[in-house]
Design an enzyme around this catalytic site. Structure first.
Site, PDB file in Angstrom:
ATOM      1  N   GLU A  37       0.872  -1.162   0.000  1.00 60.53           N
ATOM      2  CA  GLU A  37       0.000   0.000   0.000  1.00 60.53           C
ATOM      3  C   GLU A  37       0.914   1.217   0.000  1.00 60.53           C
ATOM      4  O   GLU A  37       1.827   1.296   0.826  1.00 60.53           O
ATOM      5  CB  GLU A  37      -0.882   0.030   1.258  1.00 60.53           C
ATOM      6  CG  GLU A  37      -1.862   1.192   1.208  1.00 60.53           C
ATOM      7  CD  GLU A  37      -2.601   1.462   2.521  1.00 60.53           C
ATOM      8  OE1 GLU A  37      -2.246   0.860   3.546  1.00 60.53           O
ATOM      9  OE2 GLU A  37      -3.516   2.304   2.493  1.00 60.53           O
ATOM     10  N   ARG A 263       5.572 -12.439   9.763  1.00 56.80           N
ATOM     11  CA  ARG A 263       6.328 -11.245   9.407  1.00 56.80           C
ATOM     12  C   ARG A 263       7.628 -11.195  10.204  1.00 56.80           C
ATOM     13  O   ARG A 263       7.783 -11.842  11.225  1.00 56.80           O
ATOM     14  CB  ARG A 263       5.489 -10.005   9.684  1.00 56.80           C
ATOM     15  CG  ARG A 263       5.180  -9.858  11.164  1.00 56.80           C
ATOM     16  CD  ARG A 263       4.497  -8.521  11.523  1.00 56.80           C
ATOM     17  NE  ARG A 263       4.429  -7.593  10.443  1.00 56.80           N
ATOM     18  CZ  ARG A 263       3.290  -7.035  10.020  1.00 56.80           C
ATOM     19  NH1 ARG A 263       2.154  -7.363  10.576  1.00 56.80           N
ATOM     20  NH2 ARG A 263       3.309  -6.157   9.055  1.00 56.80           N
ATOM     21  N   LYS A 273       4.481   0.706  10.253  1.00 55.34           N
ATOM     22  CA  LYS A 273       4.525   1.875   9.383  1.00 55.34           C
ATOM     23  C   LYS A 273       3.962   3.099  10.080  1.00 55.34           C
ATOM     24  O   LYS A 273       4.452   4.206   9.892  1.00 55.34           O
ATOM     25  CB  LYS A 273       3.666   1.607   8.131  1.00 55.34           C
ATOM     26  CG  LYS A 273       4.406   0.971   6.984  1.00 55.34           C
ATOM     27  CD  LYS A 273       3.659   1.306   5.692  1.00 55.34           C
ATOM     28  CE  LYS A 273       3.535   0.090   4.797  1.00 55.34           C
ATOM     29  NZ  LYS A 273       2.716   0.386   3.604  1.00 55.34           N
TER      30      LYS A 273
END
Length: 566
Positions: A37, A263, A273
């Site tokens: 994204e 992850r 983020k």
RNA sequence: UGGGGUGUCGCCAAGUGGUAAGGCAGCGGGUUUUGGGUCCGCCAUUCGUAGGUUCGAAUCCUACCACCCCAGCCA
């Protein structure tokens, strides 16, 4: 010789793909995608996913990997991020050929699929407010309640949804929801929202759309449209897989397989983020590419090589258990890469002047120095020797501890590529009491740093001729956080509390050998006995030499000192 | 107390019924004109726990425990 197999690591995802190839599930195709994204810069966690997805494509014949921007939320996304992401993936060394896609390219197609679902009576327009939807969703242990708008007719839903698209309703007044099961144990299946009204300008489609698809609705469609075979994502989407499958099954369209992996977490750093954005906007760091940031832009500016990051991604493996990888492994990959190719140079970080009293004042000798002992092809260079040199302040001590074999009064050491010198006198600054300079004598028979008399000189120091040295600014970077787990903060505080106040130390008085004036921004080098440094990408120039420390060398002496302290 | 996951050395991670790979970190030593590098050696009788099946279990069964994720019109 034992047959050296060039074995690439395998993992459970490759095992699944191998099986699918064996059963011809996807006609022998392997097609992955990396779907960022564009709402922030890529970080080292993304690198794991990039290496996984592109790496899989590379390791299967005919394998492909798309770069697809998942740009379904115009209020958070920006073109700057698109550009940085493209740049970073290229830097890592991956290629998507002509397959650069945007989810927003599929908005029309998605809209038509939504119409289809409505016609199948599997979706409905809900007039409930966000608050009402939240309240009726139930809890983890209690089922939700069906919306009062759930039983609208297909005709009415079609009409309302088209009007939503036309912009006839304000933001938040209506949503399109899938009609699944409000009592499902899986909360994602409790009539999830597919479209929301957002009168916002999108970085690619401008004002063409005022309804935007949600992730759950959009992602499977994107994968399906691109004929992805294996849609690899992180663990938190495991709960979403039934929904991913449901949408594709209801539509009866091509159905990729979603696979989830854990992850990456790295100690001493954060990977969120949202939190990285906060470090940038609240100026705890100097931008997304600050060398202390775990972003790829930050690592690049700090001097990390793409090869070392890819090696790291390979070594950490891919599995499903939560993990926190040791930062030391990343550094190991870096050093291993740089050791073989970084050119050596001598730079004195904290200079201490040394006058060699028996060396003629007006004499200058040219000494030959190898550029890289690990690589004979790297050639040699000339360095200048004279009666006044700088050595590292911490390489001299008046009262040496045991095992010390650097300089101290009366002690002889080797100047790398230079001469043996012995300290004969220490000059103090009268006002401060600090050591101002050293007086030494040199052995004329030790040119090049060697004598044939069998003398043992264990210590070797780096140095630079005072007359020839050029000034340099050195930026020493340390972990951004004090704690291995930055989130481990005291009551009522957050990760900001654990910021390392000494994560950046600037040395403005360093003395560098003249050859470094020819360094190019972004060039890696090793400052002998100090570590790996890189000419800063933004601030380095011939007029002002600026180097960032990428990482220090392994320091056995520091370890000895530490163990003696204890 | 719902649903979905995960538990193998300090940190990653192989292992898929035949008797615990490898890497990082750590430790000891050789070599060394970077206390770098390199080389050699050491580092899990045991796989979350407890039972069971089996000649044989980290792998199969049962129960339990711990940790992670989910109640955005974020992704």
């Amino acid at each position: 010789m034992i047959n050296e197999k060039n074995e690439k690591s395998t993992n459970f995802i490759k095992a699944i793909i191998d099986k699918d190839i064996e059963s011809n599930k996807y006609n022998n195709r392997v097609h992955t995608r990396f779907p960022p994204e564009p709402n922030g810069y890529l970080h080292i966690g993304h690198a794991k996913s990039i290496c996984l997805n592109f790496g899989i494509a590379e390791s299967y014949p005919g394998g492909k990997c798309n770069l697809r921007f998942d740009d379904t939320n115009p209020v958070k996304e920006e073109e700057e991020y698109v550009n940085s992401i493209i740049n970073d993936i290229k830097w890592l060394g991956f290629d998507w050929e002509d397959r650069l896609f945007f989810a927003s390219d599929y908005f029309q197609q998605m809209y038509e699929y939504a119409l289809e679902l409505i016609k199948k009576n599997k979706a409905f327009v809900d007039d409930s407010s966000a608050e009402e939807i939240r309240l009726s969703r139930g809890t983890l242990t209690k089922p939700g309640i069906e919306s009062p708008y759930r039983n609208r007719t297909v005709v009415e839903n079609l009409d309302l949804f088209k009007k939503m698209k036309k912009g006839e309703f304000p933001d938040g007044s209506k949503v399109l929801r899938a009609k699944i099961d409000m009592a499902s144990g899986n909360i994602n299946m409790r009539d999830p929202v597919m479209y929301r009204i957002l009168h916002a300008s999108h970085h690619r489609t401008g004002n063409k759309w005022c309804i935007y698809p949600t992730y759950d609705w959009a992602h499977g469609l994107e994968d399906s449209i691109e004929s992805i075979t294996h849609s690899i994502c992180t663990l938190e989407f495991e709960d979403h897989r039934p929904l991913y499958d449901w949408f594709l099954d209801q539509l009866g369209i091509y159905h990729p397989q979603q696979i989830e992996f854990a992850r990456l977490n790295l100690n001493y750093t954060i990977m969120s983020k949202r939190k990285l954005l906060r470090l940038v906007t609240e100026k705890y760091v100097n931008g997304w590419d600050d060398p202390r940031m775990p972003t790829l832009a930050g690592f690049r500016r700090k001097g990390f090589t793409p090869e070392s990051i890819r090696d790291f991604a390979e070594r950490i493996g891919v599995a499903k258990s939560d993990n926190v990888v040791d930062y030391a492994l990343l550094e190991h990959c870096l050093r291993e890469d740089l050791n073989t190719r970084a050119l050596r140079a001598m730079v004195v970080l904290n200079p201490l002047k040394v006058i060699i009293e028996n060396y003629p004042e007006d004499k200058v000798e040219e000494m030959e120095a190898e550029n890289n002992p690990e690589d004979q092809n790297a050639g040699k260079r000339i360095i200048h020797f004279s009666n006044e040199i700088y050595i590292e302040r911490e390489d001299f001590i008046t009262d040496p501890p045991k095992k010390w074999f650097r300089l101290s009064p009366g002690m002889e050491v080797r100047l790398k590529h230079g001469y043996y010198i012995t300290c004969t006198n220490v000059i103090y600054d009268k006002s401060s009491g600090e050591i101002k300079e050293l007086r030494c004598k040199y052995d004329p028979n030790s040119k090049g740093g060697w004598t044939d008399d069998g003398r043992k000189v264990k210590g070797t120091l780096h140095w630079v001729s005072a007359k020839h040295a050029i000034d340099a600014e050195i930026r020493l970077y340390d972990h951004l956080f004090l704690k291995e787990n930055p989130e481990d903060a005291s009551e009522g505080k957050d990760f900001i509390e654990n910021l390392n106040p000494d994560s950046l130390q600037i040395l403005k008085n360093a003395k560098a050998e003249p050859s470094l004036i020819n360094a190019k921004p972004g060039q890696n080098c090793q400052f002998l006995r100090q570590g790996y440094f890189v000419a800063d990408l933004k601030d380095f120039s011939k007029e002002k030499l600026v180097f960032n420390r990428t990482t220090g060398l392994r320091d056995t002496w520091a370890r000895i000192v530490r163990s003696q302290d204890v």
